[in-house]
Design an enzyme around this catalytic site. Sequence first.
Site, mmCIF file in Angstrom:
data_model
loop_
_atom_site.group_PDB
_atom_site.id
_atom_site.type_symbol
_atom_site.label_atom_id
_atom_site.label_comp_id
_atom_site.label_asym_id
_atom_site.label_seq_id
_atom_site.Cartn_x
_atom_site.Cartn_y
_atom_site.Cartn_z
ATOM 1 N N LYS A 38 16.969 28.523 -9.442
ATOM 2 C CA LYS A 38 16.642 26.903 -9.601
ATOM 3 C C LYS A 38 17.550 26.655 -10.925
ATOM 4 C CE LYS A 38 14.410 26.623 -5.781
ATOM 5 N NZ LYS A 38 14.837 27.876 -5.220
ATOM 6 N N ASP A 39 17.724 25.382 -10.965
ATOM 7 C CA ASP A 39 18.403 24.824 -12.069
ATOM 8 C C ASP A 39 17.649 24.854 -13.390
ATOM 9 O OD1 ASP A 39 18.904 23.106 -9.442
ATOM 10 O OD2 ASP A 39 20.474 22.359 -10.782
ATOM 11 N N LYS A 40 18.524 24.836 -14.432
ATOM 12 C CA LYS A 40 17.797 25.016 -15.883
ATOM 13 C C LYS A 40 17.200 23.961 -16.357
ATOM 14 C CE LYS A 40 17.934 26.240 -20.538
ATOM 15 N NZ LYS A 40 18.894 26.760 -21.838
ATOM 16 N N GLN A 70 25.481 25.458 -11.928
ATOM 17 C CA GLN A 70 24.460 26.829 -12.266
ATOM 18 C C GLN A 70 25.039 27.889 -12.020
ATOM 19 O OE1 GLN A 70 24.416 23.515 -10.412
ATOM 20 N NE2 GLN A 70 22.382 23.473 -9.569
#
Length: 686
Positions: free
Chosen positions: A322-324, A417
């Site tokens: 998942k995104d940071k 990402q």
Amino acid sequence: MEKEAPYYTFLDTLCYISDHIGFYGTIKNSPADFVVTEIDESGELVTRDSSKETEEQMQASSNEMTTGQNNVKKQRTNLRDLHDSRAGVSGSISDLSEVASEEMKDFTSNALHYHFNVTVLDSLNHFADSIKSAWKAQLSEADHQELSLGLFPEKSERANIHSAVRQTFPFLITFTKSTELLVKPNLDYQELCQLTSEEEADDFFTFLDAKVENSRFTFQPDSCKEHRTRVHHFINKKFGKLLETKSFSEKDNGLQMATITVRFRERKCPSIKRHRTEEVDKHSVYTAFTLQKENLETLEAISYLSTLLGILPSDFSYAGIKDKKAITYQTMVVKKVSPESLRTVESSIRRKGMKMYNIHPVTQPLRLGQLTGNHFSIVVRDVSNHSDDSLTDVQLRIEEAICNVKMNGFINYYGPQRFGKGQAHEIGLSLLKEEMERAVKLLFTPDAAEDSVNKAKKYFVETGDAKGSLALMPNYKVRERMLLRALHRYGMNHEGCIRGWLCIPHSMRIFYIHAYCSKVWNEAACFRVKSYGAKVVEGDLVIREQNASEKSSLSDRVHVVTAAEEEAKTYTMSQVVLPMPGHSVTYPANKVGQWYRDALAKDGLQTCKFRVGSLQLNLPGCYRQIFKYPLKLAYELSLGSQHEEKEVTTGTEIVALPKPHLTLTLDLESSCYATVCLREMMKFNF
């Protein structure tokens, strides 16, 4: 547009599919502006309150685990009973082995006749005879021969055939390509035959393949210490992780002899007093939970959790990264940790921006891709027209963009990402070319930012002092610190760099090679769309639909479009795929395929096998659809004013009216990137 340095500037060169003008705005101004919620395989958001369901899952999982443990105990009892009954046949170990061997021969013979027809059996017997004859004649060309045994879609069936063939023909080994099962000579068997008799080699490899718990194999007594040493070395070199050897002395007619006994290594137990059954039970414990994280990479979160729990990062499994810079919710499973133990770290992880929900036992780990997709809630701030489009109302541009993306979709590029910051794709290319020292130097090449991370990198580049750089590197830079520790210990030579990369978890090592392969895929997709547009053409690769009764792998369903199929419009663009580079993929049979070959050759990978043995990396490749479509796309435009930002004079004061912001909600299938969908919508690179 993020406030931080750009991830991946060569997204700028990639084309779009729709021709609308788009609009300007910024995303990820704060993590709360970008909320990602995983959608599980049943189509449910993982954050919903499921306390009642969790209790039911806990009870069901507990029952399953108890049943499984009882089955294991029952199987062990049966094995002991079988062993005791065989032991009763004769007090002699050799007699016992003969009984077991005869039973195994009967079993494998029946298995081969069950799985193969007469033609395949004849071919297999002929192949086995030809290999033996070639070895006796010392003909080396037999070493590279292979024989196909046919296609077997069922994994369980392939496993039975593997065992039956190897037990019947110990001098052959079986392997699988997709669903095809093949057989070839076992060169390790041939090497052992130079040290022992053929009969002993047969018995040894039969013992090895059977993997019977607590079993042993003993070679014939041998008076030559040098020869015994060579046998010890052979077994330790080839099978040292699986087997251990020991010599036992004895006298035979006054002559000092020794026998070599081989047994399977026991699993390491944390306590001598702990029974093996308890150890198996411990390792079969799996606990699932929903992880909420904020402004944190998935792998960084896992690293922190594993440190707190005293386990390895590889003990965690998840469906996707998942995104940071976001607030994200995803399901994770951790093994060897009970729900009670997991709850003990809940308070500790809050300071790192993490929370856990729905903690409950399960019976197996997650696998990558085990999700339906992701739900996104995104705020695009400071919405305005592009600088060259100031005459049209921004609301009309937004409506036009959303309508086009709903209708035409977007090119399914890998998003920022996938590449991280810095030179991840260049590092991946160096690893594929096994340029280990260059890969290390690229990882520690600083960028223009003046922060503690870049100061540590700059110090390492200038001095080569791994220990000093480690002292400067912040604790949250997990992979950099792992690598620096290894370089300090092993040195900056080729071997030291290999050891350094091996100290980084597999998921982190392969990230860099995936970044390179994703860059190639993105550029191939752009070339494909520029060359042929949104129509299916001859030579394209498509994924054929699978009937409910069929059980075939994805690679078996990949089909090359013919000229007749192009003319008949047999397939749609939603079925067209492009391959991620790897050793088991098919490339398009048109100029896109040639583009792949030229691109890989340009990077020096024309002979690349996409396997890096020294780093335990294996890339078979995969297929990815070119076009994707957002689901349940909805939006709301909050107009801070009816127009773009203006300066309004009130007496002597100048007031800047706020720009509007756009709130979007949408669902995307797994492995799709919301930033890529937004890029197509806004015609703007983040």
